[in-house]
Design a protein around this motif. Structure first.
Motif, mmCIF file in Angstrom:
data_model
loop_
_atom_site.group_PDB
_atom_site.id
_atom_site.type_symbol
_atom_site.label_atom_id
_atom_site.label_comp_id
_atom_site.label_asym_id
_atom_site.label_seq_id
_atom_site.Cartn_x
_atom_site.Cartn_y
_atom_site.Cartn_z
ATOM 1 N N ALA A 172 4.653 3.710 -4.679
ATOM 2 C CA ALA A 172 4.051 4.721 -5.294
ATOM 3 C C ALA A 172 3.593 4.450 -6.530
ATOM 4 N N ARG A 173 4.052 3.426 -7.104
ATOM 5 C CA ARG A 173 3.537 2.911 -8.458
ATOM 6 C C ARG A 173 3.167 1.509 -8.190
ATOM 7 N N TRP A 174 1.959 1.076 -8.801
ATOM 8 C CA TRP A 174 1.254 -0.263 -8.598
ATOM 9 C C TRP A 174 0.561 -0.353 -10.209
ATOM 10 N N PRO A 175 0.820 -1.728 -10.769
ATOM 11 C CA PRO A 175 0.515 -1.990 -11.969
ATOM 12 C C PRO A 175 -0.974 -2.301 -11.935
ATOM 13 N N ASP A 176 -1.507 -1.692 -13.134
ATOM 14 C CA ASP A 176 -3.070 -2.156 -13.459
ATOM 15 C C ASP A 176 -3.345 -3.562 -13.630
ATOM 16 N N GLY A 177 -4.499 -4.064 -13.197
ATOM 17 C CA GLY A 177 -4.756 -5.451 -13.462
ATOM 18 C C GLY A 177 -4.141 -6.659 -12.535
ATOM 19 N N LEU A 178 -3.920 -6.102 -11.153
ATOM 20 C CA LEU A 178 -3.198 -6.798 -10.430
ATOM 21 C C LEU A 178 -3.592 -6.365 -9.013
ATOM 22 N N ILE A 179 -4.085 -7.333 -8.049
ATOM 23 C CA ILE A 179 -4.027 -6.884 -6.545
ATOM 24 C C ILE A 179 -3.668 -8.204 -5.767
ATOM 25 N N ALA A 180 -3.405 -7.995 -4.603
ATOM 26 C CA ALA A 180 -2.947 -9.042 -3.737
ATOM 27 C C ALA A 180 -3.527 -9.108 -2.249
ATOM 28 N N LEU A 181 -3.686 -10.216 -1.824
ATOM 29 C CA LEU A 181 -4.463 -10.427 -0.589
ATOM 30 C C LEU A 181 -4.286 -11.524 0.219
ATOM 31 N N ASP A 218 -9.487 -0.398 -9.218
ATOM 32 C CA ASP A 218 -8.215 0.298 -8.936
ATOM 33 C C ASP A 218 -7.396 -0.521 -8.014
ATOM 34 N N GLY A 219 -6.164 -1.155 -8.420
ATOM 35 C CA GLY A 219 -5.451 -1.987 -7.515
ATOM 36 C C GLY A 219 -4.750 -1.464 -6.387
ATOM 37 N N GLN A 220 -4.206 -0.202 -6.652
ATOM 38 C CA GLN A 220 -3.361 0.545 -5.961
ATOM 39 C C GLN A 220 -4.364 0.998 -4.614
ATOM 40 N N GLU A 221 -5.563 1.432 -4.820
ATOM 41 C CA GLU A 221 -6.699 1.937 -3.905
ATOM 42 C C GLU A 221 -6.937 0.487 -3.108
ATOM 43 N N PHE A 222 -7.103 -0.417 -3.815
ATOM 44 C CA PHE A 222 -7.421 -1.896 -3.034
ATOM 45 C C PHE A 222 -6.330 -2.213 -1.951
ATOM 46 N N GLN A 223 -5.012 -2.113 -2.264
ATOM 47 C CA GLN A 223 -4.096 -2.284 -1.478
ATOM 48 C C GLN A 223 -4.166 -1.349 -0.196
ATOM 49 N N HIS A 244 0.837 -1.343 0.039
ATOM 50 C CA HIS A 244 -0.033 0.028 0.217
ATOM 51 C C HIS A 244 0.869 1.390 0.009
ATOM 52 N N ARG A 245 1.973 1.189 0.364
ATOM 53 C CA ARG A 245 2.961 2.262 0.263
ATOM 54 C C ARG A 245 3.881 2.384 -1.072
#
Length: 445
Positions: free
Chosen positions: A306-315, A354-359, A303-304
């Motif tokens: 600055a860049r996060w790729p589109d189309g990806l999340i982790a949980l 929005d993967g970055q917002e999800f993290q 979550h910290r």
């Protein structure tokens, strides 16, 4: 039915608890969901190599059970039909605490106990019964498929026949503690995320038992004897599960020598207070002794970035793992699936997740559980704890020491433990004063 969006295919890496919960949610928003599992899965309820902790006692907190029941209606009844008992936490738990054992206290808090393989098996059957979900086992994900460093378009996989690629509009890393996502992100030229660990050096030794013919099980359904720094290095968990079996996990911290076989398993149990040794002495072992020591708390700060790729999340454990002693992992996985459902439902039509917002939001979901697990675990570390940790441990120890002597406090603490109530529950003046005054025998209250 899938929602009317342009979301076509989602890939979930990992068929553990977090992956199955995520797949259930994704099935409502994507035309197709593929779950990829490295293990070759049995058609029956059985431990799998990728989840060695499956041999040990697992607990699903009351909130987690509620969330899973919402996603899989009738789950509790199905598990009960498979032999998993349901019981009231306050009435049937034997909690062997440092200052005593709380008397039976009806709470109206139903708990169900089962083995991890049974729950995973039932959930796997439920998920794969969804028309849009496909489970591919015996397949290893070796990396991310990308259109550019900023866009993930699927995964690369390998099996006995060679390598292949699977295209996806969304990739969900739910591969657990063994996740390779930090290395995959680095390979894309993204910065390496910061990792925080807290290790109480806790180890487990577990086995299951059956009752001899004609012998009744104990009056309790669950037995809990927690560890506590610096004086209580040994403890145990025991629960009655399906097939009329008793599942027992002995645990120890900071160098406690865990048992390996029949004789030293009982010998270790005899060093504990409470009824565990007396209970298992007359039972028949139905498994070998299994040991496990990967209990470090670990948080990866995706979550910290600055860049996060589109189309990806982790949980799940791919992001934040807890010492299993606190029983939070499966419930947190359910809450993360609920977050995914909310974000998929709230996005505007034809816009990707929005993967970055999800993290960022996931980090808030795990924050309180991380604090609950790491505050007592930091007390085992060699370094002198910071004053907030010392203050938190003082309050928590005082609370647990008072619980056996105050039924209302016991009920409130149980709600906090099972995540059905928040910390403000303890702000009640009567409960707070009870904690601050400390334990007193009932005759002097």
């Amino acid at each position: 039915m899938p929602m009317e969006t342009d979301a076509r295919h989602a890939v979930v890496v990992g068929a553990g608890m977090a992956g199955l919960a995520a797949a259930r949610v994704l099935a409502d928003s994507f035309e197709a969901v593929t779950v990829i599992e490295r293990d070759t899965l049995s058609r029956a309820s059985a431990p799998r190599g990728g989840a060695p902790q499956g041999h040990h006692v697992h607990g699903l907190l009351a909130l987690g059970a509620e969330v899973f029941e919402g996603y899989f209606p009738g789950l509790r009844a199905e598990l009960e039909q498979a032999g998993a008992p349901v019981w009231d936490w306050g009435e049937k738990l034997c909690a062997v605490l440092p200052k005593g054992t709380p008397p039976p206290t009806p709470m109206g808090m139903p708990i169900q106990t089962f083995s991890r393989p049974l729950l995973e098996h039932v959930l796997r059957q439920r998920v794969t019964a969804l028309g849009s979900v496909t489970l591919r086992d015996g397949l290893t994900v070796t990396g991310l498929r990308t259109a550019s460093p900023g866009k993930v378009t699927g995964v690369r996989v390998k099996d006995g026949d060679g390598e292949d690629e699977i295209a996806a509009d969304l990739v969900v890393d739910a591969s657990g503690r063994s996740s390779h996502l930090p290395q995959w992100l680095t390979a894309l030229g993204l910065p390496s995320p910061r990792t925080t660990t807290v290790d109480a050096q806790v180890g487990y030794a577990s086995r299951t038992f059956s009752y001899p013919e004609g012998q009744a099980p104990p009056a309790w359904m669950g037995l809990l004897q927690p560890l506590r720094a610096p004086d209580f290095h040994k403890g145990c968990y025991a629960i009655q599960i399906e097939n009329n079996a008793l599942h027992v996990t002995l645990h120890g911290a900071k160098g406690a020598q865990l048992p390996h076989g029949d004789d030293d398993f009982l010998a270790y149990a005899k060093t504990l207070r409470g009824p565990i040794a007396e209970t298992i002495a007359s039972l028949t072992p139905t498994s070998s002794v299994r040991r496990y020591a990967r209990t470090v708390n670990r948080k990866i700060a995706y979550h910290r970035l600055a860049r996060w790729p589109d189309g990806l999340i982790a949980l799940g454990d791919a992001v934040c793992t807890f010492n299993p002693a606190y029983g939070q992992g499966m419930t947190v996985a359910a809450l993360e699936a609920r977050l995914l459902e909310q974000m998929l439902g709230n996005r505007r039509a034809r816009t990707p997740l929005d993967g970055q917002e999800f993290q960022k939001r996931l980090a808030r979901v795990t924050a309180s559980s991380w604090l609950m697990a790491t505050t007592p675990d930091r007390a085992w570390e060699d370094a002198r704890p910071a004053w907030p940790v010392k203050a938190g441990n003082w309050f928590m120890n005082r609370l647990i020491d008072t619980v056996p002597h105050d039924p209302r406090l016991y009920t409130a603490f149980s709600g906090l433990f099972h995540m059905t109530a928040g910390p403000l529950t303890l702000a009640n003046p009567r409960l707070l004063s009870s904690v601050l005054i400390g334990p007193r025998p009932a005759s002097t209250r």
